[in-house]
Design a protein around this motif. Sequence first.
Motif, mmCIF file in Angstrom:
data_model
loop_
_atom_site.group_PDB
_atom_site.id
_atom_site.type_symbol
_atom_site.label_atom_id
_atom_site.label_comp_id
_atom_site.label_asym_id
_atom_site.label_seq_id
_atom_site.Cartn_x
_atom_site.Cartn_y
_atom_site.Cartn_z
ATOM 1 N N TRP A 66 0.846 -1.186 0.000
ATOM 2 C CA TRP A 66 0.000 0.000 0.000
ATOM 3 C C TRP A 66 0.883 1.238 0.000
ATOM 4 N N LEU A 115 -5.209 0.303 -2.516
ATOM 5 C CA LEU A 115 -5.283 1.760 -2.641
ATOM 6 C C LEU A 115 -6.658 2.269 -2.224
ATOM 7 N N PHE A 131 -5.546 4.162 -9.420
ATOM 8 C CA PHE A 131 -5.798 2.727 -9.263
ATOM 9 C C PHE A 131 -6.242 2.103 -10.576
#
Length: 192
Positions: A66, A115, A131
């Motif tokens: 992440w 995300l 994304f």
Amino acid sequence: MSGNYLPANPFVEWLGRSALKLLGWRIEGKMPALDKFVVIGAHHTSNWDFVIFIALTFVLRLNARWFGKHSIFIWPFAGLLRRMGGIPIQRHLRLNVVDQAIQRFSEHREFVLVLSPEGTRKKVERWRMGFYHIALGAGVPIVPGALDYRNRRVVIGPPFYPTGDMAADLEALLAYFRPYEPKKPQYAFHGG
């Protein structure tokens, strides 16, 4: 076992389950048995979302990556955040994060990136579409993960394969998330 899932660690799993139980949360759905995908978690309106995400990854033993603001990667937490999958991003440098993420997907046989399409806990007028461009560029699906505070559950949806028609794909993804209530509904973006 897939590299997207960590070896069993009873203490870490117990910690995740205990946190979710203490907070009154449950998990519905499951992560796909795929080597590579992007997970989007929405709606991101509170710091509690991160706590729930970490507990979820502990329970699922998900080897997720992440992005986080570089400013949270400070001593004494930087090493721990990196071990938990954190990748510091320096937005002020204007580096192409999408290209960097696509490159990471190409370098690894197995890779999961989580995300938040809002990119912040504050009210936004639109989702950040990084994304989408990452998933499309890497040729991987998007797995939606909704935080439903009303019913205290994380709902993991089926993989969504972007078609290249960004407007239609965005509407389909927003439709998935609309039924789920975030912690601060006034900050949630529902489209339009």
